[in-house]
Design a protein around this motif. Structure first.
Motif, mmCIF file in Angstrom:
data_model
loop_
_atom_site.group_PDB
_atom_site.id
_atom_site.type_symbol
_atom_site.label_atom_id
_atom_site.label_comp_id
_atom_site.label_asym_id
_atom_site.label_seq_id
_atom_site.Cartn_x
_atom_site.Cartn_y
_atom_site.Cartn_z
ATOM 1 N N VAL A 118 5.560 -0.071 -19.673
ATOM 2 C CA VAL A 118 4.431 -0.501 -18.404
ATOM 3 C C VAL A 118 4.487 -1.050 -17.274
ATOM 4 O O VAL A 118 4.194 -0.889 -16.417
ATOM 5 C CB VAL A 118 3.395 -1.045 -19.502
ATOM 6 C CG1 VAL A 118 2.338 -1.692 -19.564
ATOM 7 C CG2 VAL A 118 3.543 -0.372 -20.784
ATOM 8 N N GLN A 119 5.946 -2.129 -17.089
ATOM 9 C CA GLN A 119 5.763 -3.186 -15.809
ATOM 10 C C GLN A 119 5.923 -1.228 -14.413
ATOM 11 O O GLN A 119 5.901 -1.208 -13.662
ATOM 12 C CB GLN A 119 6.928 -3.634 -15.899
ATOM 13 C CG GLN A 119 6.152 -5.358 -16.836
ATOM 14 C CD GLN A 119 6.825 -6.261 -16.290
ATOM 15 O OE1 GLN A 119 8.289 -6.557 -16.112
ATOM 16 N NE2 GLN A 119 6.314 -7.525 -15.926
ATOM 17 N N ARG A 120 7.335 -0.566 -15.998
ATOM 18 C CA ARG A 120 7.271 0.188 -14.438
ATOM 19 C C ARG A 120 6.781 0.904 -14.096
ATOM 20 O O ARG A 120 6.449 1.768 -13.274
ATOM 21 C CB ARG A 120 8.931 1.075 -14.881
ATOM 22 C CG ARG A 120 9.709 1.729 -14.045
ATOM 23 C CD ARG A 120 10.342 1.595 -12.924
ATOM 24 N NE ARG A 120 10.730 0.038 -12.741
ATOM 25 C CZ ARG A 120 12.333 -0.063 -13.120
ATOM 26 N NH1 ARG A 120 13.075 1.567 -13.560
ATOM 27 N NH2 ARG A 120 13.263 -0.897 -13.468
ATOM 28 N N ALA A 121 5.233 1.750 -15.753
ATOM 29 C CA ALA A 121 4.730 2.365 -15.203
ATOM 30 C C ALA A 121 3.707 2.414 -14.141
ATOM 31 O O ALA A 121 3.291 3.136 -13.455
ATOM 32 C CB ALA A 121 3.851 3.148 -16.816
ATOM 33 N N VAL A 122 3.547 0.758 -14.058
ATOM 34 C CA VAL A 122 2.175 0.636 -13.047
ATOM 35 C C VAL A 122 2.763 1.048 -11.875
ATOM 36 O O VAL A 122 1.976 1.008 -11.502
ATOM 37 C CB VAL A 122 2.374 -1.038 -13.401
ATOM 38 C CG1 VAL A 122 1.582 -1.208 -12.221
ATOM 39 C CG2 VAL A 122 1.288 -1.373 -15.019
ATOM 40 N N GLU A 123 4.275 0.413 -11.756
ATOM 41 C CA GLU A 123 4.729 0.452 -10.319
ATOM 42 C C GLU A 123 4.802 2.236 -9.487
ATOM 43 O O GLU A 123 4.442 2.707 -8.561
ATOM 44 C CB GLU A 123 5.996 0.539 -10.075
ATOM 45 C CG GLU A 123 6.914 0.382 -9.213
ATOM 46 C CD GLU A 123 7.983 0.302 -9.053
ATOM 47 O OE1 GLU A 123 9.076 0.607 -8.411
ATOM 48 O OE2 GLU A 123 8.717 -0.728 -9.824
#
Length: 272
Positions: free
Chosen positions: A226-231
């Motif tokens: 999710v952290q990478r998806a947010v970016e």
């Protein structure tokens, strides 16, 4: 995978090809600043790594556009246009800001401003808070107007319930898993497969993850994804493409995981 998936871990070292910025380390209050709140805005043209540093002032970080991260100790915090980060004065931290981000920072005098928290916390960047900080940055305010605006900023500053943090385990046992998932959150290797590679039981890995992060393997991987998806979403990439890149076979499965961790659907996050 694309560049966003193969990039080195921005929380621990400078990825190759990124700009690097070195700032000094100050203790809290080491410099007596001549302001109560002072803001700065910058468009980041290239991927930028901020080496570990600390400020004599409290700092509030957020973005007008894009998503970035800050690492404090072993915790990696995601920063967006709606969720900022309060970093107390003197706290060592590093950062990662992707190209295209509209980066904002506000420094708060330790002598004039009571700390929102004595620890690093996520802060909800409401439309009102954003407008007040914009007003301070515009300049030209009379002394009384500036004081009233600063007081209103302090009134509305509050911790967010939607913080997105990834705790990085320190155990050498978990290091290969951490490196693989941070480099490529879409890595499909299962807990059982990792156990086989590392020569331990799945139960041993689960216990290690829970002891060091408070999360099981699956939830830790989901948070990294999710952290990478947010970016990626903050750059305007399509939800279906993001879902596939971070390891989900369908947009609906990705949406469930994203909502469980952030409290928002991917579409709602992009709209914000």
């Amino acid at each position: 995978m694309g560049a966003a998936q193969t990039r080195a871990d921005p929380g621990r070292a400078n990825p190759g090809g990124a700009d690097s910025r070195r700032l000094p380390r100050y203790a809290a209050g080491e410099i007596d600043v001549p302001f109560v709140i002072k803001g700065k805005a910058e468009d980041i043209p290239r991927d930028t790594y901020w080496e570990e540093h600390s400020h004599p002032t409290h700092e509030l970080l957020w973005n007008e556009r894009g998503a970035s991260s800050a690492t404090v100790g072993r915790r990696v915090w995601t920063i967006t246009p709606t969720v900022g980060l309060w970093i107390p004065a003197g706290t060592p931290h590093s950062g990662w800001t992707p190209a295209g981000t509209r980066h904002r920072a506000a420094q708060f005098s330790v002598h004039a401003v009571p700390a929102v928290s004595d620890r690093t916390v996520a802060v909800q960047v409401t439309p009102l808070l954003g407008l007040l900080l914009d007003r301070l940055d515009e300049g030209g305010l009379a002394a009384g107007e500036r004081s009233r605006t600063e007081a209103m900023v302090l009134d509305v500053l509050a911790p967010s319930q939607r913080e997105l943090i990834l705790q990085i385990p320190e155990s050498p046992l978990l290091a290969p898993i951490v490196a693989a998932v941070r480099a490529d959150p879409g890595d499909p290797t299962t807990l059982a497969a990792w156990a086989g590679r590392l020569g331990v039981s799945a139960r041993t890995l689960t216990r290690a993850f829970r002891a060091e992060t408070g999360l099981g393997f699956s939830r830790w991987v989901a948070t990294a994804r999710v952290q990478r998806a947010v970016e990626m979403l903050a750059r305007g990439e399509e939800i279906e493409e993001v879902a596939a890149c971070v390891g989900y076979h369908s947009a609906s499965a990705f949406g469930v995981a994203f909502r469980r961790i952030t409290g928002l659907s991917p579409g709602r996050f992009r709209a914000q």
